[in-house]
Design a protein around this motif. Structure first.
Motif, PDB file in Angstrom:
ATOM      1  N   ALA A   1       0.823  -1.211   0.000  1.00 34.04           N
ATOM      2  CA  ALA A   1       0.000   0.000   0.000  1.00 34.04           C
ATOM      3  C   ALA A   1       0.855   1.259   0.000  1.00 34.04           C
ATOM      4  CB  ALA A   1      -0.934  -0.008   1.205  1.00 34.04           C
ATOM      5  N   ARG A   2       2.009   1.205   0.658  1.00 39.06           N
ATOM      6  CA  ARG A   2       2.874   2.386   0.718  1.00 39.06           C
ATOM      7  C   ARG A   2       3.632   2.619  -0.583  1.00 39.06           C
ATOM      8  NH1 ARG A   2       5.330   3.186   6.764  1.00 39.06           N
ATOM      9  NH2 ARG A   2       3.367   2.838   7.908  1.00 39.06           N
ATOM     10  N   LYS A   3       3.626   1.626  -1.446  1.00 39.83           N
ATOM     11  CA  LYS A   3       4.347   1.799  -2.713  1.00 39.83           C
ATOM     12  C   LYS A   3       3.712   2.883  -3.564  1.00 39.83           C
ATOM     13  CE  LYS A   3       6.282  -0.885  -6.530  1.00 39.83           C
ATOM     14  NZ  LYS A   3       6.385  -2.234  -7.150  1.00 39.83           N
ATOM     15  N   GLY A   4       2.379   3.006  -3.471  1.00 34.05           N
ATOM     16  CA  GLY A   4       1.701   4.011  -4.275  1.00 34.05           C
ATOM     17  C   GLY A   4       1.573   5.359  -3.606  1.00 34.05           C
ATOM     18  N   GLN A   5       2.149   5.521  -2.419  1.00 36.53           N
ATOM     19  CA  GLN A   5       2.059   6.786  -1.692  1.00 36.53           C
ATOM     20  C   GLN A   5       3.260   7.695  -1.911  1.00 36.53           C
ATOM     21  OE1 GLN A   5       1.453   5.772   2.409  1.00 36.53           O
ATOM     22  NE2 GLN A   5      -0.550   4.817   2.052  1.00 36.53           N
ATOM     23  N   GLY A   6       4.114   7.309  -2.822  1.00 32.70           N
ATOM     24  CA  GLY A   6       5.286   8.138  -3.083  1.00 32.70           C
ATOM     25  C   GLY A   6       6.467   7.703  -2.239  1.00 32.70           C
ATOM     26  N   SER A   7       7.528   8.476  -2.319  1.00 35.57           N
ATOM     27  CA  SER A   7       8.771   8.137  -1.633  1.00 35.57           C
ATOM     28  C   SER A   7       8.997   8.987  -0.384  1.00 35.57           C
ATOM     29  CB  SER A   7       9.951   8.316  -2.584  1.00 35.57           C
ATOM     30  OG  SER A   7       9.988   9.654  -3.084  1.00 35.57           O
ATOM     31  N   GLY A   8       7.924   9.588   0.152  1.00 40.84           N
ATOM     32  CA  GLY A   8       8.079  10.391   1.350  1.00 40.84           C
ATOM     33  C   GLY A   8       8.267   9.534   2.588  1.00 40.84           C
ATOM     34  N   SER A   9       8.549  10.206   3.712  1.00 45.30           N
ATOM     35  CA  SER A   9       8.765   9.508   4.974  1.00 45.30           C
ATOM     36  C   SER A   9       7.425   9.262   5.654  1.00 45.30           C
ATOM     37  CB  SER A   9       9.683  10.338   5.874  1.00 45.30           C
ATOM     38  OG  SER A   9       9.847   9.709   7.128  1.00 45.30           O
ATOM     39  N   VAL A  10       7.146   8.003   5.980  1.00 49.48           N
ATOM     40  CA  VAL A  10       5.911   7.600   6.659  1.00 49.48           C
ATOM     41  C   VAL A  10       6.306   6.744   7.857  1.00 49.48           C
ATOM     42  CG1 VAL A  10       3.693   6.434   6.468  1.00 49.48           C
ATOM     43  CG2 VAL A  10       4.655   7.618   4.473  1.00 49.48           C
ATOM     44  N   PRO A  11       5.855   7.075   9.047  1.00 47.65           N
ATOM     45  CA  PRO A  11       6.238   6.277  10.224  1.00 47.65           C
ATOM     46  C   PRO A  11       5.783   4.827  10.070  1.00 47.65           C
ATOM     47  CG  PRO A  11       5.206   8.348  10.874  1.00 47.65           C
ATOM     48  CD  PRO A  11       5.006   8.218   9.401  1.00 47.65           C
ATOM     49  N   PRO A  12       6.542   3.878  10.613  1.00 47.99           N
ATOM     50  CA  PRO A  12       6.144   2.465  10.503  1.00 47.99           C
ATOM     51  C   PRO A  12       4.885   2.179  11.319  1.00 47.99           C
ATOM     52  CG  PRO A  12       8.044   2.700  11.942  1.00 47.99           C
ATOM     53  CD  PRO A  12       7.820   4.048  11.326  1.00 47.99           C
ATOM     54  N   SER A  13       4.098   1.245  10.844  1.00 46.41           N
ATOM     55  CA  SER A  13       2.879   0.859  11.544  1.00 46.41           C
ATOM     56  C   SER A  13       3.223  -0.048  12.724  1.00 46.41           C
ATOM     57  CB  SER A  13       1.925   0.142  10.592  1.00 46.41           C
ATOM     58  OG  SER A  13       2.499  -1.083  10.162  1.00 46.41           O
ATOM     59  N   ARG A  14       2.212  -0.309  13.536  1.00 44.99           N
ATOM     60  CA  ARG A  14       2.421  -1.182  14.691  1.00 44.99           C
ATOM     61  C   ARG A  14       2.791  -2.591  14.237  1.00 44.99           C
ATOM     62  NH1 ARG A  14      -2.379  -1.522  18.930  1.00 44.99           N
ATOM     63  NH2 ARG A  14      -1.850   0.715  18.982  1.00 44.99           N
ATOM     64  N   ALA A  15       2.149  -3.076  13.157  1.00 44.43           N
ATOM     65  CA  ALA A  15       2.469  -4.415  12.658  1.00 44.43           C
ATOM     66  C   ALA A  15       3.913  -4.488  12.164  1.00 44.43           C
ATOM     67  CB  ALA A  15       1.495  -4.803  11.542  1.00 44.43           C
TER      68      ALA A  15
ATOM     69  N   SER B   1      15.340   2.853  10.858  1.00 38.53           N
ATOM     70  CA  SER B   1      14.916   4.040  10.104  1.00 38.53           C
ATOM     71  C   SER B   1      14.460   3.691   8.689  1.00 38.53           C
ATOM     72  CB  SER B   1      16.059   5.050  10.045  1.00 38.53           C
ATOM     73  OG  SER B   1      17.192   4.485   9.396  1.00 38.53           O
ATOM     74  N   VAL B   2      14.866   2.520   8.198  1.00 41.40           N
ATOM     75  CA  VAL B   2      14.473   2.132   6.844  1.00 41.40           C
ATOM     76  C   VAL B   2      12.968   1.913   6.750  1.00 41.40           C
ATOM     77  CG1 VAL B   2      14.711  -0.363   7.125  1.00 41.40           C
ATOM     78  CG2 VAL B   2      15.131   0.651   4.892  1.00 41.40           C
ATOM     79  N   LEU B   3      12.315   1.623   7.870  1.00 38.62           N
ATOM     80  CA  LEU B   3      10.876   1.386   7.849  1.00 38.62           C
ATOM     81  C   LEU B   3      10.086   2.643   7.519  1.00 38.62           C
ATOM     82  CD1 LEU B   3      10.409  -0.939  10.963  1.00 38.62           C
ATOM     83  CD2 LEU B   3      10.735  -1.574   8.570  1.00 38.62           C
ATOM     84  N   SER B   4      10.679   3.808   7.723  1.00 38.81           N
ATOM     85  CA  SER B   4       9.988   5.058   7.412  1.00 38.81           C
ATOM     86  C   SER B   4      10.156   5.481   5.964  1.00 38.81           C
ATOM     87  CB  SER B   4      10.496   6.178   8.330  1.00 38.81           C
ATOM     88  OG  SER B   4      10.288   5.847   9.686  1.00 38.81           O
ATOM     89  N   ALA B   5      11.026   4.835   5.223  1.00 43.28           N
ATOM     90  CA  ALA B   5      11.258   5.191   3.815  1.00 43.28           C
ATOM     91  C   ALA B   5      11.488   3.903   3.027  1.00 43.28           C
ATOM     92  CB  ALA B   5      12.446   6.135   3.691  1.00 43.28           C
ATOM     93  N   LEU B   6      10.447   3.105   2.947  1.00 44.99           N
ATOM     94  CA  LEU B   6      10.595   1.769   2.352  1.00 44.99           C
ATOM     95  C   LEU B   6      10.875   1.828   0.858  1.00 44.99           C
ATOM     96  CD1 LEU B   6       7.724  -0.133   4.207  1.00 44.99           C
ATOM     97  CD2 LEU B   6      10.178  -0.409   4.548  1.00 44.99           C
ATOM     98  N   TRP B   7      10.195   2.724   0.142  1.00 44.69           N
ATOM     99  CA  TRP B   7      10.266   2.689  -1.321  1.00 44.69           C
ATOM    100  C   TRP B   7      11.105   3.828  -1.893  1.00 44.69           C
ATOM    101  CZ3 TRP B   7       9.021  -1.624  -3.575  1.00 44.69           C
ATOM    102  CH2 TRP B   7       8.103  -2.478  -2.977  1.00 44.69           C
ATOM    103  N   THR B   8      11.981   4.379  -1.093  1.00 43.11           N
ATOM    104  CA  THR B   8      12.930   5.329  -1.656  1.00 43.11           C
ATOM    105  C   THR B   8      13.933   4.571  -2.523  1.00 43.11           C
ATOM    106  OG1 THR B   8      14.280   5.113   0.348  1.00 43.11           O
ATOM    107  CG2 THR B   8      12.692   6.935   0.271  1.00 43.11           C
ATOM    108  N   PRO B   9      14.570   5.226  -3.474  1.00 43.89           N
ATOM    109  CA  PRO B   9      15.487   4.507  -4.380  1.00 43.89           C
ATOM    110  C   PRO B   9      16.575   3.732  -3.642  1.00 43.89           C
ATOM    111  CG  PRO B   9      15.005   6.679  -5.251  1.00 43.89           C
ATOM    112  CD  PRO B   9      14.390   6.633  -3.883  1.00 43.89           C
ATOM    113  N   GLN B  10      17.102   4.289  -2.539  1.00 39.16           N
ATOM    114  CA  GLN B  10      18.182   3.599  -1.849  1.00 39.16           C
ATOM    115  C   GLN B  10      17.684   2.404  -1.028  1.00 39.16           C
ATOM    116  OE1 GLN B  10      17.272   6.688  -1.521  1.00 39.16           O
ATOM    117  NE2 GLN B  10      17.095   7.348   0.633  1.00 39.16           N
TER     118      GLN B  10
END
Length: 496
Positions: free
Chosen positions: A406-420, A437-446
């Motif tokens: 679901a986060r793949k279509g929300q762009g590459s911005g920073s989103v806090p990780p969910s409880r799951a 910290s990678v959980l907040s930017a899962l789909w960034t290029p890096q």
């Protein structure tokens, strides 16, 4: 004399079968004649759909009882014309004449401008209804609310699981809009697709049945209007895009009053995760109520994980005498038996006299001691702690996978990780090395490569947990069956 030539006369025989080049998703044209008139035979594991037409549910249900004699898993009813104010009456009617079935229907919100009737109703066997729930699809409905305001009254979706095997079914009951209502039909198909996309990960078998007011088979006797052709093409295109297989009968399910036109408007669309579950033997039958203008469509569910529906008597706990206070009430029971024997004349035949004494003794025992049982026993089995742990782990993995996609279509911005996601991280189920910290930017290029590896790991872990769960459940069911067998042997010798 030469026979006169007749022109522009529509042939009565159906068109020839399609060639080998016809894709399998488009079945052959229906046959208008020779539709069997008997009720469906015992399929054991069947799902039935029937359109009650202008008759409605409350008037037609007493005449549809023969459909339930084979104990189907569920019966889907369209055009129920059930007023919202009479929904409780419909539940009471089902409980009275069909005690082995539970009624599922959406309850629309009341108020000015709100729909006053429910068009789709589903009756589910109590065995499957023990773990069945009506899905809340209001989030999916918001996307099509403007195009089809009454879609929630024309469709609902039920998620049910077999209490023994945990095999899960996603069952949709749909009464599609008319062919002339193109925008509403498109919106309804979009709604179904959104529901399947949302819940298909939790279902081993997806089934969408009902009256689609369109056909995947060629129609017979139609002039081919633009609305009809568009509805058929729309349904076939949606079926292929959603990856669903069509289960439609060979015989027409609807005919015009003068029988000049016929088409297969009722059927099922389905897909399965595994080859162990499938839908076969789609057949059409004349409805028990001759007032209905649609035929009954029956399909069989093939697979060992979905068992036959047990009769209601098998689900009831046996009636037994309460014997815990036998020592205290023995004197009262003897007095009651003595008084009852004295009030009635003895039989001349010794065997008839013996039966009379046994009957009186048993009646007095029921009165003095009391009885237990007679009610529906617990259908959902008690699961062990290990099974509950595996089930929770599998649900967690599926939730995390869905959130990542679901986060793949929300762009590459920073989103806090969910409880799951945090729970999965704490369990150590992530590709190492990495920082939280990678959980907040899962789909960034890096981080995209790491996220894809994480999804593969989660899928692999889901497969492992599923296999462990199935093996453990098979072992526990075998042990439970052995305990029941030994208990039956013990009761046979002890008489308790």
């Amino acid at each position: 004399p030469p026979q006169p030539r007749h022109r522009n006369i529509r042939p009565t025989s159906p068109p020839p079968p399609p060639s080998e080049s016809t894709p399998p998703s488009v079945p052959a044209a229906p046959r208008a004649a020779g539709v069997p008139r008997s009720s469906p035979s015992s399929h054991g594991k069947a799902i039935i759909t029937v359109n009650t037409g202008p008759v409605g549910l409350l008037e037609a249900l007493p005449h549809l009882i023969p459909l339930f004699e084979s104990l189907p898993i569920a019966v889907l009813i369209q055009e129920a014309h059930l007023p919202v104010s009479r929904l409780d009456k419909a539940r009471a009617l089902v409980h009275r004449i069909l005690p082995a079935y539970s009624l599922f229907a959406g309850r629309p919100q009341r108020g000015p401008g709100r729909p006053t009737q429910i068009q789709v109703v589903t009756l589910v066997h109590v065995y499957m209804a023990a773990r069945a729930s009506l899905l809340d699809v209001r989030t999916q409905y918001e996307a099509v609310a403007q195009s089809a305001p009454g879609a929630l009254q024309h469709a609902h979706f039920i998620k049910m699981s077999d209490p023994r095997s945990d095999a899960t079914l996603l069952l949709g009951n749909v009464y599609q809009f008319q062919a002339a209502q193109q925008e509403q039909q498109k919106a309804m198909l979009e709604l179904i697709g959104r529901v399947i996309e949302r819940w298909s990960d939790y279902a081993d078998l997806v089934m969408i049945g009902g009256d689609f007011n369109a056909s995947c088979r060629a129609r017979v006797g139609y002039v081919g209007s633009e609305a009809t052709r568009g509805a058929d093409a729309r349904l076939q295109e949606w079926c292929g895009r959603a990856g669903l297989a069509c289960a439609a009968p060979m015989h027409a399910t609807w005919q015009s009053v003068n029988e000049s036109r016929c088409a297969v408007l009722d059927g099922f669309f389905w897909r399965s995760k595994t080859e162990q579950l499938s839908i076969t033997d789609a057949e059409s039958f004349r409805p028990p109520d001759p007032r209905l203008d649609h035929d009954v469509v029956v399909v069989s569910v093939n697979g060992e994980t979905i068992g036959r529906m047990p009769p209601l008597e098998a689900l009831r706990a046996p009636v037994r005498l309460k014997t815990r206070k036998w020592a205290e009430k023995r004197t009262d029971w003897l007095a009651a038996v003595t008084q009852s024997l004295a009030r009635s004349a003895p039989e001349t035949d010794q065997f008839e006299e013996l039966e009379r004494v046994k009957r009186i003794a048993l009646d007095c025992a029921r009165t003095v001691l009391g009885t237990t049982g007679g009610k529906l026993s617990r259908i959902i089995p008690h699961h062990s702690q290990e099974v509950r742990r595996l089930k929770a782990r599998l649900a967690l993995l599926r939730v995390v996978r869905r959130e990542i996609h679901a986060r793949k279509g929300q762009g590459s911005g920073s989103v806090p990780p969910s409880r799951a996601m945090r729970r999965t991280w704490d369990a150590g189920l992530w590709p190492q090395p990495a920082s939280i910290s990678v959980l907040s930017a899962l789909w960034t290029p890096q981080n995209q490569s790491w996220t894809e590896n994480w999804l593969r790991m989660l899928r692999h872990q889901s497969a492992i947990v599923t296999e462990e769960w199935h093996c453990l459940r098979r072992k526990e069911l075998t042990e439970a069956a052995e305990r029941d067998r030994m208990g039956a042997i013990s009761r046979f010798y002890s008489g308790r």
